[in-house]
Design a protein around this motif. Structure first.
Motif, PDB file in Angstrom:
ATOM      1  N   PRO A  12       0.805  -1.227   0.000  1.00 51.14           N
ATOM      2  CA  PRO A  12       0.000   0.000   0.000  1.00 51.14           C
ATOM      3  C   PRO A  12       0.839   1.279   0.000  1.00 51.14           C
ATOM      4  O   PRO A  12       0.449   2.277  -0.602  1.00 51.14           O
ATOM      5  N   ILE A  13       1.998   1.253   0.661  1.00 49.06           N
ATOM      6  CA  ILE A  13       2.854   2.448   0.674  1.00 49.06           C
ATOM      7  C   ILE A  13       3.403   2.711  -0.717  1.00 49.06           C
ATOM      8  O   ILE A  13       3.350   3.850  -1.226  1.00 49.06           O
ATOM      9  N   GLY A  14       3.942   1.690  -1.365  1.00 41.55           N
ATOM     10  CA  GLY A  14       4.464   1.859  -2.712  1.00 41.55           C
ATOM     11  C   GLY A  14       3.381   2.281  -3.693  1.00 41.55           C
ATOM     12  O   GLY A  14       3.617   3.134  -4.565  1.00 41.55           O
ATOM     13  N   GLU A  15       2.195   1.723  -3.552  1.00 42.50           N
ATOM     14  CA  GLU A  15       1.084   2.071  -4.448  1.00 42.50           C
ATOM     15  C   GLU A  15       0.648   3.519  -4.250  1.00 42.50           C
ATOM     16  O   GLU A  15       0.362   4.241  -5.215  1.00 42.50           O
ATOM     17  N   ALA A  16       0.592   3.964  -2.993  1.00 44.03           N
ATOM     18  CA  ALA A  16       0.193   5.345  -2.711  1.00 44.03           C
ATOM     19  C   ALA A  16       1.180   6.340  -3.312  1.00 44.03           C
ATOM     20  O   ALA A  16       0.789   7.367  -3.889  1.00 44.03           O
ATOM     21  N   VAL A  17       2.481   6.052  -3.200  1.00 42.75           N
ATOM     22  CA  VAL A  17       3.500   6.946  -3.767  1.00 42.75           C
ATOM     23  C   VAL A  17       3.419   6.930  -5.296  1.00 42.75           C
ATOM     24  O   VAL A  17       3.500   7.981  -5.951  1.00 42.75           O
ATOM     25  N   VAL A  31      10.008  10.780  -2.194  1.00 46.19           N
ATOM     26  CA  VAL A  31       8.651  10.713  -1.659  1.00 46.19           C
ATOM     27  C   VAL A  31       8.473   9.447  -0.828  1.00 46.19           C
ATOM     28  O   VAL A  31       7.870   9.469   0.250  1.00 46.19           O
ATOM     29  N   LEU A  32       9.022   8.333  -1.311  1.00 44.85           N
ATOM     30  CA  LEU A  32       8.939   7.078  -0.566  1.00 44.85           C
ATOM     31  C   LEU A  32       9.668   7.182   0.767  1.00 44.85           C
ATOM     32  O   LEU A  32       9.156   6.728   1.806  1.00 44.85           O
ATOM     33  N   ALA A  37       9.300   7.542   6.722  1.00 46.45           N
ATOM     34  CA  ALA A  37       9.650   8.184   7.990  1.00 46.45           C
ATOM     35  C   ALA A  37       8.401   8.642   8.744  1.00 46.45           C
ATOM     36  O   ALA A  37       8.275   8.400   9.955  1.00 46.45           O
ATOM     37  N   VAL A  38       7.486   9.283   8.051  1.00 40.56           N
ATOM     38  CA  VAL A  38       6.303   9.836   8.720  1.00 40.56           C
ATOM     39  C   VAL A  38       5.361   8.719   9.166  1.00 40.56           C
ATOM     40  O   VAL A  38       4.876   8.711  10.303  1.00 40.56           O
ATOM     41  N   TYR A  39       5.113   7.767   8.285  1.00 43.29           N
ATOM     42  CA  TYR A  39       4.162   6.696   8.615  1.00 43.29           C
ATOM     43  C   TYR A  39       4.699   5.801   9.723  1.00 43.29           C
ATOM     44  O   TYR A  39       3.964   5.397  10.622  1.00 43.29           O
ATOM     45  N   SER A  40       6.005   5.488   9.686  1.00 40.84           N
ATOM     46  CA  SER A  40       6.573   4.647  10.745  1.00 40.84           C
ATOM     47  C   SER A  40       6.567   5.371  12.091  1.00 40.84           C
ATOM     48  O   SER A  40       6.445   4.740  13.140  1.00 40.84           O
ATOM     49  N   SER A  41       6.677   6.714  12.080  1.00 40.64           N
ATOM     50  CA  SER A  41       6.590   7.473  13.331  1.00 40.64           C
ATOM     51  C   SER A  41       5.197   7.376  13.933  1.00 40.64           C
ATOM     52  O   SER A  41       5.034   7.311  15.157  1.00 40.64           O
ATOM     53  N   ALA A  42       4.176   7.370  13.058  1.00 45.17           N
ATOM     54  CA  ALA A  42       2.802   7.236  13.551  1.00 45.17           C
ATOM     55  C   ALA A  42       2.552   5.844  14.129  1.00 45.17           C
ATOM     56  O   ALA A  42       1.784   5.686  15.084  1.00 45.17           O
ATOM     57  N   LEU A  43       3.224   4.831  13.570  1.00 44.03           N
ATOM     58  CA  LEU A  43       3.062   3.459  14.058  1.00 44.03           C
ATOM     59  C   LEU A  43       3.969   3.140  15.248  1.00 44.03           C
ATOM     60  O   LEU A  43       3.834   2.077  15.863  1.00 44.03           O
ATOM     61  N   ASN A  44       4.889   4.045  15.556  1.00 46.19           N
ATOM     62  CA  ASN A  44       5.881   3.798  16.591  1.00 46.19           C
ATOM     63  C   ASN A  44       5.215   3.560  17.945  1.00 46.19           C
ATOM     64  O   ASN A  44       4.349   4.324  18.386  1.00 46.19           O
ATOM     65  N   LYS A  70      13.487  18.593  -2.440  1.00 44.76           N
ATOM     66  CA  LYS A  70      13.333  17.913  -1.151  1.00 44.76           C
ATOM     67  C   LYS A  70      12.021  18.312  -0.474  1.00 44.76           C
ATOM     68  O   LYS A  70      11.290  17.463   0.040  1.00 44.76           O
ATOM     69  N   GLY A  71      11.760  19.615  -0.445  1.00 44.21           N
ATOM     70  CA  GLY A  71      10.519  20.076   0.157  1.00 44.21           C
ATOM     71  C   GLY A  71       9.294  19.564  -0.583  1.00 44.21           C
ATOM     72  O   GLY A  71       8.274  19.229   0.031  1.00 44.21           O
ATOM     73  N   THR A  72       9.397  19.486  -1.906  1.00 43.99           N
ATOM     74  CA  THR A  72       8.281  18.956  -2.696  1.00 43.99           C
ATOM     75  C   THR A  72       8.018  17.498  -2.358  1.00 43.99           C
ATOM     76  O   THR A  72       6.857  17.062  -2.275  1.00 43.99           O
ATOM     77  N   ALA A  73       9.075  16.733  -2.150  1.00 42.76           N
ATOM     78  CA  ALA A  73       8.918  15.321  -1.787  1.00 42.76           C
ATOM     79  C   ALA A  73       8.195  15.181  -0.452  1.00 42.76           C
ATOM     80  O   ALA A  73       7.290  14.343  -0.304  1.00 42.76           O
ATOM     81  N   LYS A  74       8.576  16.012   0.527  1.00 44.35           N
ATOM     82  CA  LYS A  74       7.919  15.942   1.844  1.00 44.35           C
ATOM     83  C   LYS A  74       6.451  16.365   1.753  1.00 44.35           C
ATOM     84  O   LYS A  74       5.567  15.727   2.345  1.00 44.35           O
ATOM     85  N   ARG A  75       6.153  17.400   0.985  1.00 44.44           N
ATOM     86  CA  ARG A  75       4.756  17.846   0.854  1.00 44.44           C
ATOM     87  C   ARG A  75       3.899  16.807   0.126  1.00 44.44           C
ATOM     88  O   ARG A  75       2.727  16.610   0.472  1.00 44.44           O
ATOM     89  N   THR A  76       4.509  16.128  -0.843  1.00 44.68           N
ATOM     90  CA  THR A  76       3.782  15.061  -1.530  1.00 44.68           C
ATOM     91  C   THR A  76       3.454  13.928  -0.570  1.00 44.68           C
ATOM     92  O   THR A  76       2.339  13.391  -0.563  1.00 44.68           O
ATOM     93  N   ALA A  77       4.423  13.549   0.264  1.00 43.16           N
ATOM     94  CA  ALA A  77       4.186  12.500   1.257  1.00 43.16           C
ATOM     95  C   ALA A  77       3.105  12.925   2.249  1.00 43.16           C
ATOM     96  O   ALA A  77       2.268  12.101   2.664  1.00 43.16           O
ATOM     97  N   ASP A  78       3.098  14.200   2.636  1.00 43.88           N
ATOM     98  CA  ASP A  78       2.069  14.685   3.559  1.00 43.88           C
ATOM     99  C   ASP A  78       0.673  14.565   2.947  1.00 43.88           C
ATOM    100  O   ASP A  78      -0.295  14.202   3.636  1.00 43.88           O
TER     101      ASP A  78
END
Length: 479
Positions: A12-17, A31-32, A37-44, A70-78
């Protein structure tokens, strides 16, 4: 999409990206990395490895300013994760933490305030540093910051003593995502800290722009329901991720591959990869949790290995480029003198040249250096107007000019000692014609002002002041 990304875009992570990339100029691997980083922090704290190790992934995007996106990658992940964990991102994201006490205080405060929430005690936190170089620079003043970070990644207790007592976090739940340029990496990522293990907890990835979209393009990133379902599944109860039998055997093979690769590397490079095997397991665990599973499959492990392998290649390039940059040949002072003179059209005064060379030389050492340089000469020129000492000029000269100038003749041995000047004998008096008196002739000359001592010596010396000529007929002047 690159083949490298295709190998690591799993579940699901690869598909979402992948679904978000038509609407982003960022590097898909960037983006991956941000999403992991963000999703694993939420699951931590909800998802962990066998043995109680955290399954959190810390990532660093390394790319040139603007070009790396770099900033674009983080905003896309958000945008990808907002429908699933938006509440966590808004309430648990921090920045500017650069000391051990501030890190402990942040996690401790979160734990103390969390019992009032529906989920009970919750000490999760995500540090996002889009100017990581600033934090690295400030953190050098704190001797405990690196150690506290290492302990937090390991899931070990961290503590800090304050005036009110001891703040202790028994189980830190910390995620980290950072951005840095290659030049800043070379400047601020200390080799000493790397050897101590401070940077092998991160997964750096080199990123660059994937494409350019029209300025008026509006991203359309839809919700990934699978990630939302997996997050709620993890929050219901604690999940422990383990290897399947097939994945376990492959993991042993990967550990051997990683260690063999490290054995061939110098220590200043291999120290960044000492935890690569565990990083593979953590990334695979996040991929697996996103599928709402607790057994890591062989495919999930291979995708995790592709991502970590890309990070290892990124680190190797960063460290090698940094080493090559730090061993550039340093210019000698004579080379700098020639360079400065060329900048001033081949000629400069001593004052101007000393000012341009800074603290490297003094006036005396500059003269000494130039004396041994065949292509630079020092000339003393008198001032044309006004008073003051003569000006010292330094000039670049060619070899032809040196050949045209005759070498000064060396004095002979007998000429070294100057001969004693001979005293001029007085002239004989002339005879005056008959019938005419002989006039007195007085020899005068302009003399410098004498001191009393010099006058005394002059009196003692043979007098040569006046020579009176006696007339031929002593009675002639009476006639």
């Amino acid at each position: 999409m690159s083949k490298a990304f295709d190998g690591m875009a799993y579940g699901p992570i690869g598909e979402a990206v992948r679904n978000a990339m038509p609407h982003s100029e960022a590097d898909p691997i960037g983006v991956l990395a941000s999403t992991l980083a963000v999703y694993s922090s939420a699951l931590n704290g909800r998802v962990m490895m066998e043995g109680g190790r955290p399954a959190v992934v810390w990532t660093v995007l390394v790319g040139k300013s603007a070009l790396g996106r770099k900033g674009t990658a983080k905003r896309t992940a958000d945008r990808v994760l907002a429908p699933s964990i938006g509440g966590f991102m808004h309430s648990r994201t921090y920045a500017g933490v650069s000391s051990g006490p501030s890190l402990v205080n942040m996690l401790y405060t979160l734990e103390m305030d969390s019992p009032r929430s529906e989920m009970g005690q919750d000490g999760r936190a995500l540090i996002v540093e889009e100017e990581w170089s600033t934090v690295l620079k400030r953190s050098r003043r704190c001797p405990t910051f690196s150690q506290q970070l290492r302990s937090a990644w390991d899931g070990a207790p961290i503590s800090n003593t304050t005036k009110k007592g001891v703040q202790e976090v028994a189980r830190p739940l910390l995620g980290v995502h950072a951005h840095i340029t290659p030049g800043e990496w070379a400047k601020y990522v200390s080799a000493t800290e790397a050897l101590g293990g401070s940077f092998n907890r991160y997964l750096p990835v080199l990123v660059e722009r994937s494409k350019m979209l029209p300025y008026n393009h509006k991203p359309k990133i839809t919700e990934t329901k699978a990630l939302s379902d997996a997050y709620h599944w993890a929050c219901k109860e604690q999940r422990v991720i383990t290897f399947s039998a097939d994945a376990g055997r492959r993991y042993d093979e990967l550990r051997a591959i990683i260690e063999d690769r490290m054995a061939e590397m110098p220590e200043h490079l291999s120290c960044y990869m000492e935890r690569s095997a565990e990083q593979v397991a953590r990334v695979a665990a996040v991929f697996t949790a996103a599928e709402k599973k607790t057994k890591i499959s062989r495919k999930a492990l291979e995708a995790a290995w592709a991502f970590v392998s890309y990070s290892m290649a990124s680190v190797e390039k960063l460290v090698m480029d940094s080493a090559n940059g730090s061993h550039k040949q340093v210019k000698t002072v004579p080379d700098l003198i020639r360079e400065k003179l060329e900048n001033y059209a081949g000629e400069a005064t001593s004052t101007l040249l000393l000012r341009s060379l800074g603290s490297r030389v003094t006036a005396a050492s500059l003269k000494a250096l130039v004396a041994d340089m065949p292509d630079v000469e020092m000339v003393t020129e008198k001032r044309t107007a006004g008073r003051g000492a003569p000006s010292i000029i330094y000039r670049l000269v060619s070899e032809d000019e040196h050949q045209d100038q005759p070498e000064p003749a060396q004095p002979r041995a007998e000429e070294v000692a100057a001969p004693t000047p001979k005293r001029r004998a007085p002239r004989a008096p002339k005879t005056a014609p008959e019938g005419k008196p002989r006039l007195s002739v007085v020899a005068t000359e302009t003399r410098p002002k004498r001191t009393r001592k010099a006058t005394k010596k002059a009196v003692e010396a043979p007098a040569q002041m006046e020579l009176a000529v006696t007339p031929a007929n002593p009675m002639a002047h009476l006639l």
